[in-house]
Design a protein around this motif. Structure first.
Motif, PDB file in Angstrom:
ATOM      1  N   THR A   6      13.497  40.543  53.008  1.00 56.36           N
ATOM      2  CA  THR A   6      14.045  39.779  51.881  1.00 56.36           C
ATOM      3  C   THR A   6      13.036  38.776  51.334  1.00 56.36           C
ATOM      4  OG1 THR A   6      15.076  38.203  53.427  1.00 56.36           O
ATOM      5  CG2 THR A   6      16.451  40.017  52.594  1.00 56.36           C
ATOM      6  N   ALA A   7      11.898  38.619  52.016  1.00 58.23           N
ATOM      7  CA  ALA A   7      10.878  37.673  51.559  1.00 58.23           C
ATOM      8  C   ALA A   7       9.941  38.267  50.523  1.00 58.23           C
ATOM      9  CB  ALA A   7      10.068  37.169  52.751  1.00 58.23           C
ATOM     10  N   GLY A  18      19.878  43.802  50.799  1.00 54.84           N
ATOM     11  CA  GLY A  18      19.684  43.130  52.076  1.00 54.84           C
ATOM     12  C   GLY A  18      20.982  42.472  52.494  1.00 54.84           C
ATOM     13  N   THR A  19      21.664  43.037  53.476  1.00 59.90           N
ATOM     14  CA  THR A  19      22.994  42.561  53.869  1.00 59.90           C
ATOM     15  C   THR A  19      22.993  41.757  55.160  1.00 59.90           C
ATOM     16  OG1 THR A  19      23.471  44.580  55.114  1.00 59.90           O
ATOM     17  CG2 THR A  19      24.097  44.554  52.771  1.00 59.90           C
ATOM     18  N   GLY A  20      22.034  42.040  56.053  1.00 58.86           N
ATOM     19  CA  GLY A  20      22.067  41.417  57.376  1.00 58.86           C
ATOM     20  C   GLY A  20      22.981  42.134  58.349  1.00 58.86           C
ATOM     21  N   LEU A  21      23.337  43.374  58.031  1.00 56.25           N
ATOM     22  CA  LEU A  21      24.192  44.177  58.911  1.00 56.25           C
ATOM     23  C   LEU A  21      23.353  45.166  59.714  1.00 56.25           C
ATOM     24  CD1 LEU A  21      27.182  45.225  56.624  1.00 56.25           C
ATOM     25  CD2 LEU A  21      27.262  43.657  58.567  1.00 56.25           C
ATOM     26  N   THR A 104      21.397  44.441  44.286  1.00 55.00           N
ATOM     27  CA  THR A 104      22.196  43.213  44.169  1.00 55.00           C
ATOM     28  C   THR A 104      23.654  43.483  43.811  1.00 55.00           C
ATOM     29  OG1 THR A 104      21.498  42.927  41.863  1.00 55.00           O
ATOM     30  CG2 THR A 104      20.203  41.789  43.553  1.00 55.00           C
ATOM     31  N   ASP A 105      24.059  44.749  43.756  1.00 50.94           N
ATOM     32  CA  ASP A 105      25.468  45.044  43.462  1.00 50.94           C
ATOM     33  C   ASP A 105      26.333  44.662  44.669  1.00 50.94           C
ATOM     34  OD1 ASP A 105      24.785  45.979  41.021  1.00 50.94           O
ATOM     35  OD2 ASP A 105      25.310  48.078  41.398  1.00 50.94           O
ATOM     36  N   VAL A 122      30.536  41.703  50.122  1.00 51.29           N
ATOM     37  CA  VAL A 122      29.214  41.202  50.482  1.00 51.29           C
ATOM     38  C   VAL A 122      28.353  41.149  49.228  1.00 51.29           C
ATOM     39  CG1 VAL A 122      27.158  41.587  51.895  1.00 51.29           C
ATOM     40  CG2 VAL A 122      29.415  42.218  52.778  1.00 51.29           C
ATOM     41  N   GLU A 123      27.713  40.005  48.997  1.00 54.50           N
ATOM     42  CA  GLU A 123      26.791  39.841  47.863  1.00 54.50           C
ATOM     43  C   GLU A 123      25.371  39.917  48.424  1.00 54.50           C
ATOM     44  OE1 GLU A 123      27.769  39.420  44.752  1.00 54.50           O
ATOM     45  OE2 GLU A 123      29.901  38.907  44.937  1.00 54.50           O
ATOM     46  N   PRO A 124      24.750  41.097  48.376  1.00 53.26           N
ATOM     47  CA  PRO A 124      23.460  41.260  49.065  1.00 53.26           C
ATOM     48  C   PRO A 124      22.303  40.560  48.349  1.00 53.26           C
ATOM     49  CG  PRO A 124      24.049  43.272  47.921  1.00 53.26           C
ATOM     50  CD  PRO A 124      25.210  42.338  47.749  1.00 53.26           C
ATOM     51  N   GLU A 125      21.224  40.382  49.099  1.00 52.65           N
ATOM     52  CA  GLU A 125      19.962  39.922  48.541  1.00 52.65           C
ATOM     53  C   GLU A 125      19.045  41.126  48.369  1.00 52.65           C
ATOM     54  OE1 GLU A 125      18.169  36.622  50.625  1.00 52.65           O
ATOM     55  OE2 GLU A 125      20.091  36.170  51.577  1.00 52.65           O
TER      56      GLU A 125
END
Length: 280
Positions: A6-7, A18-21, A104-105, A122-125
């Protein structure tokens, strides 16, 4: 990997949500372990959340490790096929579907938690597109095929966070720079001949470029990039046998020096971690 991917989405040709899941499927565990797996991880359905990265979009949405997934974006999770028993094939397919979604959807998950059906948004990055996993029974540190980054279980189990970040940033650089695709387009042989002649020179150039780019990635993700040369002068020096002494990879001392030079170059720029910082 969530922190790194995500960086640098601006530096990647392909991006993903990018969800973190981290997900896993019941059938990827051997049949004799599945009762224990259910007791440990829940698995009220055959697809469950193994890990939620703290502070990630999934965490902010309220999802938790152990939640079992019924549907994603209204699409029910298909059951495992007979040939998928004992493999991660279904998990891999689900992950590949997820990484191809618009980055970003919003993502809607219908889950089961303690017998209760719930829905989360979830609002992903935006993240650099890659899958990542630990592979058991492998040697070395890690490798990337342009789609998936695999860490050896031996390295992942022994390394601290900084060592993992150094190697993950290097492999992510290969993905961001599309080295696998570019080398194949040049006809580079990745088999027994990779350590000879033009094959070795092309692979070595890609490895050197990935080392330099890894410093930019680490800085963008908030790591002190000095951990990279420190790794190759410390733990990495001890691991610098085998593949790291072939013609396709520089010796640990050479890698450390190159990384020092790249850090010095970055520190001479106004903002080393800015989106305008190029890979070199």
């Amino acid at each position: 990997m969530y922190r790194l991917t995500t960086a640098i989405p601006d530096k990647c040709a392909l991006t993903m949500p990018g969800t973190g899941l981290v997900i896993h499927t019941l059938e990827q565990y051997s049949a004799d372990l599945q009762d224990d797996v259910r007791a440990l991880f829940g698995f009220e359905t055959s697809l469950a959340i193994a890990v939620v990265v703290p502070g990630s979009p999934a965490d902010r949405a309220g999802l938790e490790a152990g939640d079992s997934i019924l549907a994603i974006n209204g699409n029910p999770i298909r059951p495992a096929r007979a040939q998928e028993a004992g493999t991660s094939l279904r998990r891999d397919a689900i992950e590949r579907d997820l990484v191809r979604l618009a980055p970003t959807d919003p993502l809607t998950l219908q889950i089961v938690r303690g017998g209760t059906a719930l829905e989360f948004r979830v609002e992903p990055e935006t993240a650099c597109r890659t899958r990542h996993e630990v592979r058991f029974g492998t040697s070395g540190l890690a490798l990337s095929d342009g789609d998936t980054i695999q860490f050896s279980d031996k390295f992942a189990g022994a390394a601290d966070d900084e060592a993992l970040a150094v190697i993950a940033a290097h492999e992510l650089a290969h993905t961001a720079l599309e080295h696998n695709r570019k080398l194949k387009a040049k006809g580079v042989n990745f088999g027994l001949l990779q350590g000879f002649g033009r094959n070795a020179r092309e692979i070595r150039a890609a490895e050197d470029e990935a080392d330099r780019a890894s410093v930019v990635i680490l800085a963008a993700a908030g790591y002190n990039p000095a951990i990279a040369p420190a790794f190759w002068r410390g733990v990495g020096r001890k691991l610098g046998s085998g593949i790291f002494r072939t013609r396709t990879h520089a010796k640990p001392a050479e890698r450390a020096l190159r990384l020092d030079q790249e850090i010095a170059r970055l520190r001479s720029t106004p903002s080393p971690a800015s989106p305008d910082t190029p890979f070199r």
